[in-house]
Design a protein around this motif. Structure first.
Motif, short mmCIF file in Angstrom:
data_model
loop_
_atom_site.label_atom_id
_atom_site.label_comp_id
_atom_site.label_asym_id
_atom_site.label_seq_id
_atom_site.Cartn_x
_atom_site.Cartn_y
_atom_site.Cartn_z
N VAL A 1 0.83 -1.20 0.00
CA VAL A 1 0.00 0.00 0.00
C VAL A 1 0.87 1.26 0.00
CG1 VAL A 1 -1.63 1.37 1.37
CG2 VAL A 1 -2.01 -1.09 1.06
N GLU A 2 1.92 1.27 0.83
CA GLU A 2 2.82 2.42 0.88
C GLU A 2 3.49 2.66 -0.47
OE1 GLU A 2 5.60 1.76 3.97
OE2 GLU A 2 4.14 1.96 5.61
N GLN A 3 3.93 1.59 -1.12
CA GLN A 3 4.58 1.72 -2.42
C GLN A 3 3.62 2.28 -3.46
OE1 GLN A 3 7.98 0.67 -3.40
NE2 GLN A 3 8.12 0.97 -1.19
N LEU A 4 2.40 1.77 -3.48
CA LEU A 4 1.43 2.22 -4.47
C LEU A 4 0.97 3.65 -4.22
CD1 LEU A 4 -0.72 -1.04 -4.70
CD2 LEU A 4 0.98 -0.24 -6.35
N GLN A 5 0.80 4.00 -2.96
CA GLN A 5 0.38 5.37 -2.64
C GLN A 5 1.48 6.38 -2.92
OE1 GLN A 5 -0.93 5.02 1.44
NE2 GLN A 5 -3.07 4.60 0.85
N ALA A 6 2.74 5.93 -2.89
CA ALA A 6 3.85 6.83 -3.17
C ALA A 6 3.95 7.16 -4.66
CB ALA A 6 5.17 6.22 -2.69
N ASN A 7 3.34 6.32 -5.50
CA ASN A 7 3.37 6.54 -6.95
C ASN A 7 1.96 6.42 -7.51
OD1 ASN A 7 6.49 6.42 -7.46
ND2 ASN A 7 6.04 4.61 -6.21
N PRO A 8 1.06 7.34 -7.13
CA PRO A 8 -0.37 7.19 -7.45
C PRO A 8 -0.68 7.27 -8.94
CG PRO A 8 0.06 9.36 -6.55
CD PRO A 8 1.33 8.58 -6.39
N GLN A 9 0.19 7.84 -9.75
CA GLN A 9 -0.09 7.98 -11.18
C GLN A 9 0.41 6.80 -12.01
OE1 GLN A 9 -2.05 10.49 -12.06
NE2 GLN A 9 -1.98 11.06 -9.89
N ASP A 10 1.23 5.94 -11.40
CA ASP A 10 1.78 4.81 -12.14
C ASP A 10 0.74 3.72 -12.34
OD1 ASP A 10 4.22 6.05 -12.26
OD2 ASP A 10 5.02 5.03 -10.49
N LEU A 11 0.84 3.02 -13.45
CA LEU A 11 0.03 1.83 -13.69
C LEU A 11 0.82 0.62 -13.22
CD1 LEU A 11 -1.54 2.42 -17.22
CD2 LEU A 11 -2.45 3.03 -14.97
N SER A 12 0.22 -0.19 -12.35
CA SER A 12 0.95 -1.30 -11.74
C SER A 12 0.16 -2.59 -11.85
CB SER A 12 1.24 -1.02 -10.26
OG SER A 12 1.99 0.18 -10.11
N LEU A 13 0.88 -3.70 -11.99
CA LEU A 13 0.32 -5.03 -11.89
C LEU A 13 0.86 -5.69 -10.64
CD1 LEU A 13 0.57 -6.46 -15.53
CD2 LEU A 13 -1.51 -5.96 -14.27
N LEU B 1 -7.77 -0.50 -16.60
CA LEU B 1 -6.35 -0.20 -16.39
C LEU B 1 -5.78 0.54 -17.59
CD1 LEU B 1 -3.88 -0.62 -14.50
CD2 LEU B 1 -3.35 -2.66 -15.85
N ARG B 2 -6.16 0.10 -18.78
CA ARG B 2 -5.65 0.74 -20.00
C ARG B 2 -6.10 2.20 -20.08
NH1 ARG B 2 -3.89 -1.74 -24.59
NH2 ARG B 2 -4.74 -3.73 -23.89
N ASN B 3 -7.36 2.45 -19.65
CA ASN B 3 -7.91 3.80 -19.74
C ASN B 3 -7.53 4.69 -18.55
OD1 ASN B 3 -9.18 3.02 -22.09
ND2 ASN B 3 -11.14 2.58 -21.10
N GLY B 4 -6.91 4.10 -17.53
CA GLY B 4 -6.53 4.87 -16.36
C GLY B 4 -7.63 5.03 -15.34
N ASP B 5 -8.73 4.29 -15.50
CA ASP B 5 -9.81 4.35 -14.50
C ASP B 5 -9.38 3.69 -13.19
OD1 ASP B 5 -11.50 5.63 -16.29
OD2 ASP B 5 -12.21 3.74 -17.13
N ILE B 6 -8.48 2.72 -13.28
CA ILE B 6 -7.81 2.17 -12.11
C ILE B 6 -6.31 2.25 -12.35
CG2 ILE B 6 -9.70 0.62 -11.46
CD1 ILE B 6 -8.16 -1.68 -12.73
N ASN B 7 -5.55 2.24 -11.28
CA ASN B 7 -4.09 2.31 -11.41
C ASN B 7 -3.40 0.98 -11.11
OD1 ASN B 7 -5.01 5.20 -10.09
ND2 ASN B 7 -3.55 5.41 -11.76
#
Length: 431
Positions: free
Chosen positions: A237-249, A291-297
């Motif tokens: 959660v900390e990693q993902l919140q630190a990069n909120p604009q990145d798309l991640s799997l 994910l492709r459209n950026g509706d989720i990250n």
């Protein structure tokens, strides 16, 4: 520098691929396309994300156009098999972009959607059929498709089809396709069974290899964090919140684990979705589209998605749980650094996973950078896990070719039963 014009493709096809931005072929395309145009059987080995679909799809379309014939009712001129629904859809989408200026038709069939609609589409015949093995055999049993008209057979991601237990389905399908055919086999890794598969179904094949088996993409930065299993969720959660604009799997081992983690991420304010075998095909397609459209990250997935997602914008792949088969790591992290971009692969390793981690390092031939935590010792339990991963990876062990893998010894019935249930679950995920 080599361009597509020097590979022997027709002018019409060159114009079509130029319009979608193809100018310089990748190494696998440069080596494979001329051989496919010559009618050679081919075994192509390349890491994921290197353009294998175009390597077989572009010359296949060229050959079908040159033949200038139409498919028979319920027939197909070319058959492409892939292990997962997502990969089938990805291949079909790419092929359609290549043949916009041609009369050729592409049809895809996968599980999880109406078989009646697929039967109706196949009744008129198709030039190229892209399918998962399970749904294809369902259609064969209903006499909805005649594979005897197919003079081209492509096995894509053949190693994963073996991992998912599709060998018997492949044998049956290969027996239904025309004897006089061109067969192309593509794989990202080269376990022993792939060599045996090639000997069974290919005739004097040319071998094209552009990277060592198990090699990961050069532009992927890899790191590992050693931690207790219970602290993984908070750390992620900390990693993902630190990069909120990145798309991640984010990859998990099980369907229930993936869904549980997705919900925890959502509760923490992370825009996340999930994809696994308990999701309908429409739900899986929607998650990928979001994910492709950026509706989720963030998309949390099981290995069903490791070779079926092609989203250039994915910058991070997190191995929340390490895979039990080392080769799966290569395919997971191959979802980033697509089409020449850069990406990061982050592994979260608990003490009980150290054996799996060592197998991954052995396969890829490098030491993964330690970003945090202390490297745990290889305990007896981890050592057993490492041996189990080695067995599942299909390493030589005196077993007969293509038989279902099982643990050695006289008292392994429970282990064998677990392995069989796991493969069955994987097949349900894929089909």
């Amino acid at each position: 520098m080599t361009d597509f014009q020097s590979l022997g493709l027709s002018k019409g096809l060159l114009s079509a691929i130029a319009e979608i931005g193809y100018d310089t072929p990748t190494p696998i395309q440069e080596k494979a396309i001329p051989l496919v145009l010559q009618g050679k059987d081919l075994m192509g080995l390349a890491q994921t994300g290197t353009g294998k679909t175009a390597a077989f799809g572009v010359p296949l379309i060229d050959r079908l156009m040159e033949e200038n014939t139409r498919p028979q009712a319920r027939g197909t001129r070319a058959l492409i098999l892939a292990p997962t629904r997502e990969l089938v859809n990805q291949i079909a989408k790419n092929l359609i972009s290549f043949l916009k200026k041609t009369p050729l038709r592409v049809t895809s069939v996968v599980g999880g959607v109406s078989i009646n609609a697929q039967i109706k589409r196949l009744s008129k015949g198709t030039d190229i059929l892209v399918a998962t093995p399970g749904r294809l055999l369902d259609l064969v049993d209903r006499e909805a498709v005649d594979l005897g008209t197919a003079s081209y057979l492509v096995l894509d991601e053949a190693d994963q089809m073996l991992d998912l237990g599709f060998i018997h389905a492949l044998r049956r399908i290969a027996g239904l396709v025309a004897d006089e055919r061109q067969t192309l086999l593509f794989s990202a890794t080269m376990p022993r069974q792939i060599s045996e598969l090639a000997q069974s179904y290919l005739t004097d094949p040319e071998r094209v290899e552009v990277s060592p088996a198990g090699r990961t993409a050069d532009k992927i930065s890899q790191s590992v964090h050693f931690m207790d299993r219970k602290t993984k969720t908070g750390f992620l959660v900390e990693q993902l919140q630190a990069n909120p604009q990145d798309l991640s799997l984010v990859f998990c081992r099980t369907k229930h684990g993936a869904e549980r983690l997705m919900r925890k991420l959502a509760q923490s304010g992370v825009a996340a979705g999930s994809i696994h075998g308990n999701k309908s095909q429409n739900q899986r397609d929607r998650a990928i589209r979001d994910l492709r459209n950026g509706d989720i990250n963030v998309l949390v997935a099981t290995d069903v998605a490791a070779r079926g997602i092609d989203i250039p914008g994915v910058s991070h792949v997190y191995n929340f749980e390490l895979p039990e088969v080392a080769e799966a790591y290569v395919h997971r992290i191959g979802r980033t650094a697509r089409a020449g971009a850069e990406g990061e692969a982050v592994a979260l390793c608990a003490p009980e996973e150290i054996g799996l981690f060592r197998q991954i390092e052995k396969l890829i031939g490098i030491e993964i950078s330690v970003a945090s935590g202390d490297v745990p010792p290889l305990s007896a339990a981890a050592s057993r896990s490492q041996r189990g991963a080695r067995n599942k990876g299909g390493k030589p062990g005196g077993k007969k070719p293509f038989q279902k893998r099982a643990s050695s010894g006289d008292n392994d019935n429970r282990s064998r039963s677990r392995n069989q249930r796991r493969r069955q679950g994987s097949r349900r995920d894929a089909a």
